[in-house]
Design a protein around this motif. Structure first.
Motif, mmCIF file in Angstrom:
data_model
loop_
_atom_site.group_PDB
_atom_site.id
_atom_site.type_symbol
_atom_site.label_atom_id
_atom_site.label_comp_id
_atom_site.label_asym_id
_atom_site.label_seq_id
_atom_site.Cartn_x
_atom_site.Cartn_y
_atom_site.Cartn_z
ATOM 1 N N ASP A 126 27.089 -52.993 48.622
ATOM 2 C CA ASP A 126 28.070 -52.589 47.619
ATOM 3 C C ASP A 126 27.599 -53.027 46.233
ATOM 4 O O ASP A 126 27.311 -54.206 46.003
ATOM 5 C CB ASP A 126 29.416 -53.232 47.949
ATOM 6 C CG ASP A 126 30.544 -52.760 47.038
ATOM 7 O OD1 ASP A 126 30.275 -52.033 46.070
ATOM 8 O OD2 ASP A 126 31.707 -53.115 47.311
ATOM 9 N N ALA A 127 27.542 -52.085 45.294
ATOM 10 C CA ALA A 127 27.081 -52.384 43.928
ATOM 11 C C ALA A 127 28.035 -53.317 43.195
ATOM 12 O O ALA A 127 27.655 -53.939 42.198
ATOM 13 C CB ALA A 127 26.895 -51.086 43.142
ATOM 14 N N TYR A 128 29.290 -53.419 43.662
ATOM 15 C CA TYR A 128 30.294 -54.241 42.967
ATOM 16 C C TYR A 128 30.711 -55.451 43.808
ATOM 17 O O TYR A 128 31.769 -56.035 43.581
ATOM 18 C CB TYR A 128 31.517 -53.384 42.634
ATOM 19 C CG TYR A 128 31.194 -52.290 41.647
ATOM 20 C CD1 TYR A 128 31.268 -52.516 40.286
ATOM 21 C CD2 TYR A 128 30.802 -51.028 42.086
ATOM 22 C CE1 TYR A 128 30.949 -51.522 39.377
ATOM 23 C CE2 TYR A 128 30.485 -50.034 41.194
ATOM 24 C CZ TYR A 128 30.559 -50.279 39.835
ATOM 25 O OH TYR A 128 30.236 -49.293 38.942
ATOM 26 N N ASP A 182 36.090 -44.605 45.504
ATOM 27 C CA ASP A 182 34.980 -44.082 46.291
ATOM 28 C C ASP A 182 33.866 -45.127 46.335
ATOM 29 O O ASP A 182 33.663 -45.867 45.377
ATOM 30 C CB ASP A 182 34.452 -42.771 45.693
ATOM 31 C CG ASP A 182 34.099 -42.908 44.223
ATOM 32 O OD1 ASP A 182 34.874 -43.551 43.492
ATOM 33 O OD2 ASP A 182 33.056 -42.385 43.794
ATOM 34 N N PRO A 183 33.124 -45.227 47.435
ATOM 35 C CA PRO A 183 32.103 -46.276 47.565
ATOM 36 C C PRO A 183 30.922 -46.047 46.634
ATOM 37 O O PRO A 183 30.534 -44.910 46.362
ATOM 38 C CB PRO A 183 31.679 -46.169 49.034
ATOM 39 C CG PRO A 183 31.985 -44.757 49.419
ATOM 40 C CD PRO A 183 33.206 -44.377 48.636
ATOM 41 N N CYS A 184 30.363 -47.135 46.118
ATOM 42 C CA CYS A 184 29.151 -47.074 45.297
ATOM 43 C C CYS A 184 28.126 -47.989 45.962
ATOM 44 O O CYS A 184 28.190 -49.218 45.824
ATOM 45 C CB CYS A 184 29.448 -47.518 43.862
ATOM 46 S SG CYS A 184 28.016 -47.377 42.763
ATOM 47 N N LEU A 185 27.203 -47.386 46.702
ATOM 48 C CA LEU A 185 26.252 -48.148 47.497
ATOM 49 C C LEU A 185 24.861 -48.099 46.894
ATOM 50 O O LEU A 185 24.437 -47.077 46.337
ATOM 51 C CB LEU A 185 26.214 -47.604 48.928
ATOM 52 C CG LEU A 185 27.551 -47.582 49.682
ATOM 53 C CD1 LEU A 185 27.352 -47.001 51.076
ATOM 54 C CD2 LEU A 185 28.164 -48.967 49.765
ATOM 55 N N TYR A 189 22.419 -50.382 37.230
ATOM 56 C CA TYR A 189 23.169 -49.635 38.244
ATOM 57 C C TYR A 189 24.015 -50.571 39.092
ATOM 58 O O TYR A 189 25.156 -50.255 39.444
ATOM 59 C CB TYR A 189 22.192 -48.860 39.135
ATOM 60 C CG TYR A 189 22.859 -47.892 40.077
ATOM 61 C CD1 TYR A 189 23.247 -46.627 39.636
ATOM 62 C CD2 TYR A 189 23.106 -48.234 41.409
ATOM 63 C CE1 TYR A 189 23.864 -45.740 40.501
ATOM 64 C CE2 TYR A 189 23.717 -47.355 42.273
ATOM 65 C CZ TYR A 189 24.099 -46.105 41.821
ATOM 66 O OH TYR A 189 24.716 -45.230 42.672
ATOM 67 N N ALA A 190 23.469 -51.751 39.428
ATOM 68 C CA ALA A 190 24.204 -52.746 40.223
ATOM 69 C C ALA A 190 24.677 -53.878 39.317
ATOM 70 O O ALA A 190 23.987 -54.259 38.369
ATOM 71 C CB ALA A 190 23.312 -53.301 41.322
ATOM 72 N N ILE A 191 25.865 -54.401 39.598
ATOM 73 C CA ILE A 191 26.393 -55.536 38.843
ATOM 74 C C ILE A 191 25.740 -56.808 39.383
ATOM 75 O O ILE A 191 26.180 -57.372 40.391
ATOM 76 C CB ILE A 191 27.923 -55.625 38.967
ATOM 77 C CG1 ILE A 191 28.581 -54.337 38.464
ATOM 78 C CG2 ILE A 191 28.463 -56.822 38.197
ATOM 79 C CD1 ILE A 191 28.474 -54.111 36.976
#
Length: 465
Positions: free
Chosen positions: A165-167, A156-159, A132-134
């Motif tokens: 932040d996942a990225y 859009d944010p991916c938390l 899910y997270a990089i």
């Protein structure tokens, strides 16, 4: 006289170029002497040529990941935009365990989500069980083993659950690119529509209008909480001709093509739909898909259907690599005139569908192709229907309700603070340092160039009379 005039013009042009070159060279030399080593020298021409040849040999590979749960046209449009940023698109499909830990239980399991992603025509390869997270380890694996140049995500944010932040790592490495989020749809939104549908059916109240009527009348901004306070939205998708062109193959069948026709609702486009379309495509050279209107579906399957409106369903089907063309708002009956107009060689239908009693009715929609001997019944590979997906939601109602409430809060925050992002025009990325294109996908440029062309290939039902 004309030859003399042409010679004079050529001489003047040559003289101007020579004088201009001398002036430019003198300016560069003077600047270099004045500032010393602070002005970098230009790379040799042969070095530039080698770099260009190297880039031609190696395609630009981009990576995008996601849950792709209950895959819809918004996912497909994100993948289309990501593919336009490179030559090859590799997609990471996040595992069931990772989704459950970070977002809540997925509606569709991993093997179904992989079928869906593989079927999108802009996808070149997939990586199953993506995190899910990089993480730094996974990011290095992408760069070294998969030769990924850029990691792509929407605006859009991916938390993560801890709020980070996942990225973040990809952004820090300078290998992150952003695309425009598709407005009007999300998995959270679709699950909310189904929950609304379930509440509406259980209440049996005349005060609630059906989803189909709300879609058709265009009241997309309505909010219905059904007494639960969840704030479920119904569709506010705004269809445009440009979006249809972007999803279309923009090509018709050849003069001797064997055209296969299959029709249906294709509501909540799922793995069962994809697999039957794959088999249908294998029976011919060109697959034509008829998509029934909202009114037709409501009259045959109940006033609470469809969940997705006609244009939403059409885009989902158009994004499938097995589909060559769609009829948007296909008639319920397959007539002789329709078969002749589209030069249909074979009409097919699966063994698994919502309404399998059509053969028993006096008004069998396939009576004509059956009489002509061009009807074929396909064995459906998967026992999945739209009702299957709805039952999954109902069976785990509370978990999905909590998941939606959490996600709706983050989506509300996104909409309140969003700014304009032109995803389509960001398809060519330039490295300012050397003035050379980092990624140019010529196939995508040709696709964008076709946006202004006539829409006749998109709507053959109305133009091939």
């Amino acid at each position: 006289m004309e030859a003399a005039t042409g010679t004079g013009c050529s001489a003047r042009t040559l003289a101007a170029c020579v004088i201009g070159g001398i002036a430019l060279g003198a300016s560069v030399l003077a600047l270099h002497i004045a500032l010393g080593a602070s002005v970098p020298s230009l790379p040799p021409l042969d070095a530039v040529r080698r770099r260009l040849r190297r880039r031609r040999r190696r395609p630009v590979r981009v990576y995008m990941d996601g849950c792709f749960d209950m895959m819809h046209y918004g996912h497909c449009n994100a993948l289309r935009q990501a593919r336009a940023l490179g030559d090859e698109l590799i997609v990471g499909v996040i595992s069931d365990e990772e989704i459950k830990a970070n977002k809540g239980p997925p509606v569709t399991p991993l093997h179904e989500r992989m079928i869906m992603v593989r079927a999108v025509k802009w996808v070149d390869d997939i990586i199953p069980d993506a995190p899910y997270a990089i993480t730094e380890e996974f990011m290095n694996k992408l760069f070294t083993e998969y030769n990924i140049d850029y990691i792509i995500h929407g605006d859009d944010p991916c938390l993560l659950p801890d709020g980070t932040d996942a990225y973040a790592l990809a952004k820090k490495a300078g290998r992150y690119k952003q695309i425009k989020r598709t407005e009007g749809v999300s998995t959270t939104d679709i699950v909310g529509r189904m929950l609304l549908c379930v509440r509406e059916r259980s209440s049996d109240s005349h005060n609630h209008s059906s989803l189909q009527r709300q879609f058709s009348s265009g009241h997309g901004q309505k909010v219905d909480d059904g007494g639960s306070g969840s704030g479920t939205r119904v569709s506010h998708f705004l269809p445009t001709s440009r979006r249809i062109v972007q999803f279309s193959n923009s090509r018709g069948p050849g003069p001797d093509s064997r055209i296969v026709y299959i029709d249906g609702a294709f509501d909540l486009f799922h793995a069962g739909h994809v697999e039957i379309l794959r088999l249908a495509r294998e029976l011919g050279d060109f697959l034509l898909v008829g998509i029934h209107t909202d009114q037709t579906i409501s009259s045959t399957r109940g006033r609470h259907r469809p969940i997705m409106n006609l244009h939403e369903r059409s885009l989902s089907v158009l994004a499938c690599r097995y589909v060559d063309e769609v009829i948007i708002g296909a008639p319920w009956d397959v007539s002789k005139d329709m078969i002749t107009t589209f030069n249909i060689s074979l009409v097919v239908h699966g063994t698994i569908a919502e309404n399998m009693d059509y053969a028993k009715d006096d008004s069998n929609p396939y009576a004509v192709p059956m009489a002509m001997g061009i009807y074929h019944r396909l064995e459906s590979p998967l026992d999945i229907t739209t009702s299957t997906i709805i039952r999954r939601i109902v069976a785990n109602h509370e978990a999905y309700q909590k998941r939606n409430e959490k996600k709706e809060a983050s989506e509300k925050k996104y909409y309140e603070g969003k700014s304009f992002v032109n995803g389509d025009l960001g398809s060519i990325m330039w490295n300012i340092g050397d003035g050379l294109p980092e990624a140019i996908s010529w196939a995508r440029l040709e696709a964008f160039a076709s946006l202004g062309q006539c829409l006749q290939p998109i709507f053959p039902l109305y133009t091939r009379r």
